[in-house]
Design a protein around this motif. Sequence first.
Motif, mmCIF file in Angstrom:
data_model
loop_
_atom_site.group_PDB
_atom_site.id
_atom_site.type_symbol
_atom_site.label_atom_id
_atom_site.label_comp_id
_atom_site.label_asym_id
_atom_site.label_seq_id
_atom_site.Cartn_x
_atom_site.Cartn_y
_atom_site.Cartn_z
ATOM 1 N N ARG A 95 39.331 29.953 27.211
ATOM 2 C CA ARG A 95 38.399 29.904 28.345
ATOM 3 C C ARG A 95 37.034 30.458 27.966
ATOM 4 N NH1 ARG A 95 40.817 30.806 34.292
ATOM 5 N NH2 ARG A 95 42.729 29.693 33.940
ATOM 6 N N MET A 96 37.044 31.491 27.157
ATOM 7 C CA MET A 96 35.789 32.127 26.775
ATOM 8 C C MET A 96 35.108 31.404 25.622
ATOM 9 S SD MET A 96 36.957 36.046 27.060
ATOM 10 C CE MET A 96 38.727 35.908 27.195
ATOM 11 N N ASN A 97 35.884 30.770 24.780
ATOM 12 C CA ASN A 97 35.349 30.132 23.587
ATOM 13 C C ASN A 97 35.702 28.652 23.631
ATOM 14 O OD1 ASN A 97 34.458 29.448 21.085
ATOM 15 N ND2 ASN A 97 36.044 30.531 19.972
ATOM 16 N N LYS A 98 34.896 27.857 24.305
ATOM 17 C CA LYS A 98 35.209 26.446 24.514
ATOM 18 C C LYS A 98 34.799 25.605 23.309
ATOM 19 C CE LYS A 98 34.140 27.128 29.316
ATOM 20 N NZ LYS A 98 33.178 26.818 30.338
ATOM 21 N N SER A 99 35.350 25.927 22.158
ATOM 22 C CA SER A 99 35.021 25.187 20.940
ATOM 23 C C SER A 99 36.188 24.292 20.551
ATOM 24 C CB SER A 99 34.724 26.159 19.798
ATOM 25 O OG SER A 99 35.905 26.844 19.439
ATOM 26 N N VAL A 100 35.906 23.331 19.702
ATOM 27 C CA VAL A 100 36.951 22.455 19.179
ATOM 28 C C VAL A 100 38.020 23.301 18.487
ATOM 29 C CG1 VAL A 100 37.442 20.651 17.477
ATOM 30 C CG2 VAL A 100 35.421 20.466 18.941
ATOM 31 N N GLU A 101 37.575 24.299 17.736
ATOM 32 C CA GLU A 101 38.514 25.152 17.003
ATOM 33 C C GLU A 101 39.448 25.915 17.940
ATOM 34 O OE1 GLU A 101 35.182 25.113 16.491
ATOM 35 O OE2 GLU A 101 35.131 24.087 14.551
ATOM 36 N N SER A 102 38.908 26.418 19.066
ATOM 37 C CA SER A 102 39.760 27.182 19.981
ATOM 38 C C SER A 102 40.775 26.268 20.664
ATOM 39 C CB SER A 102 38.942 27.966 21.000
ATOM 40 O OG SER A 102 38.270 27.118 21.885
ATOM 41 N N PHE A 103 40.367 25.029 20.989
ATOM 42 C CA PHE A 103 41.318 24.089 21.577
ATOM 43 C C PHE A 103 42.412 23.726 20.579
ATOM 44 C CE2 PHE A 103 37.903 23.483 24.612
ATOM 45 C CZ PHE A 103 38.576 23.306 25.808
ATOM 46 N N LEU A 104 42.026 23.464 19.341
ATOM 47 C CA LEU A 104 43.026 23.137 18.321
ATOM 48 C C LEU A 104 43.921 24.331 18.009
ATOM 49 C CD1 LEU A 104 40.877 20.942 15.924
ATOM 50 C CD2 LEU A 104 42.662 20.162 17.503
ATOM 51 N N GLY A 105 43.349 25.538 17.997
ATOM 52 C CA GLY A 105 44.139 26.743 17.782
ATOM 53 C C GLY A 105 45.158 26.940 18.889
ATOM 54 N N ALA A 106 44.756 26.680 20.123
ATOM 55 C CA ALA A 106 45.675 26.791 21.253
ATOM 56 C C ALA A 106 46.793 25.764 21.138
ATOM 57 C CB ALA A 106 44.909 26.609 22.561
ATOM 58 N N PHE A 107 46.448 24.556 20.717
ATOM 59 C CA PHE A 107 47.462 23.515 20.524
ATOM 60 C C PHE A 107 48.449 23.927 19.435
ATOM 61 C CE2 PHE A 107 48.953 19.510 18.588
ATOM 62 C CZ PHE A 107 49.591 18.968 19.695
ATOM 63 N N PHE A 108 47.928 24.456 18.330
ATOM 64 C CA PHE A 108 48.773 24.928 17.234
ATOM 65 C C PHE A 108 49.721 26.034 17.726
ATOM 66 C CE2 PHE A 108 49.348 28.127 13.862
ATOM 67 C CZ PHE A 108 50.066 27.384 12.948
ATOM 68 N N LEU A 109 49.190 26.994 18.460
ATOM 69 C CA LEU A 109 50.001 28.092 18.984
ATOM 70 C C LEU A 109 51.101 27.564 19.899
ATOM 71 C CD1 LEU A 109 50.502 31.147 19.345
ATOM 72 C CD2 LEU A 109 48.779 31.109 21.158
ATOM 73 N N PHE A 110 50.740 26.641 20.779
ATOM 74 C CA PHE A 110 51.728 26.092 21.701
ATOM 75 C C PHE A 110 52.815 25.309 20.968
ATOM 76 C CE2 PHE A 110 53.050 22.654 24.701
ATOM 77 C CZ PHE A 110 53.821 23.458 25.530
#
Length: 134
Positions: A95-110
């Motif tokens: 939510r705080m870091n709306k970057s491509v990397e943060s979205f991909l990192g969240a996907f990886f974590l999930f």
Amino acid sequence: MLEKVEKILKENGFKCFLKGDELVVPFKVDAESDVKLVEFIAYRDGRIFGIIYDVGIVLSRSELLKEILKIPTKFKVSIGLDDENDLIFEVWYARMNKSVESFLGAFFLFTKFVEWLKNQLKNDVVTPFNLDDV
């Protein structure tokens, strides 16, 4: 930005689609698992949710629930069950870091969490969730 995330996920073999202000990535885990259908949803405003549908079996395993409840203190996520016994996994930091990397990192974590959960449902002994072990 979601268009870039969609492109990267598609290039890596994931089926996904943009629907308004959200990117939806539905995927099946496998036929033998108690975890059947999973969905990852990312919104333009930075909200990111993973949904594992119909995981009522998790409720019957107290040692697994205890381990799941430890995860938010290790990672910036919140985990809970909704009224239909769907497991909701929300990633806070994106939510705080709306970057491509943060979205991909969240996907990886999930996806790592889904794989861990699938393995725990097969085993009698529950092991802690650790990104390096999955």
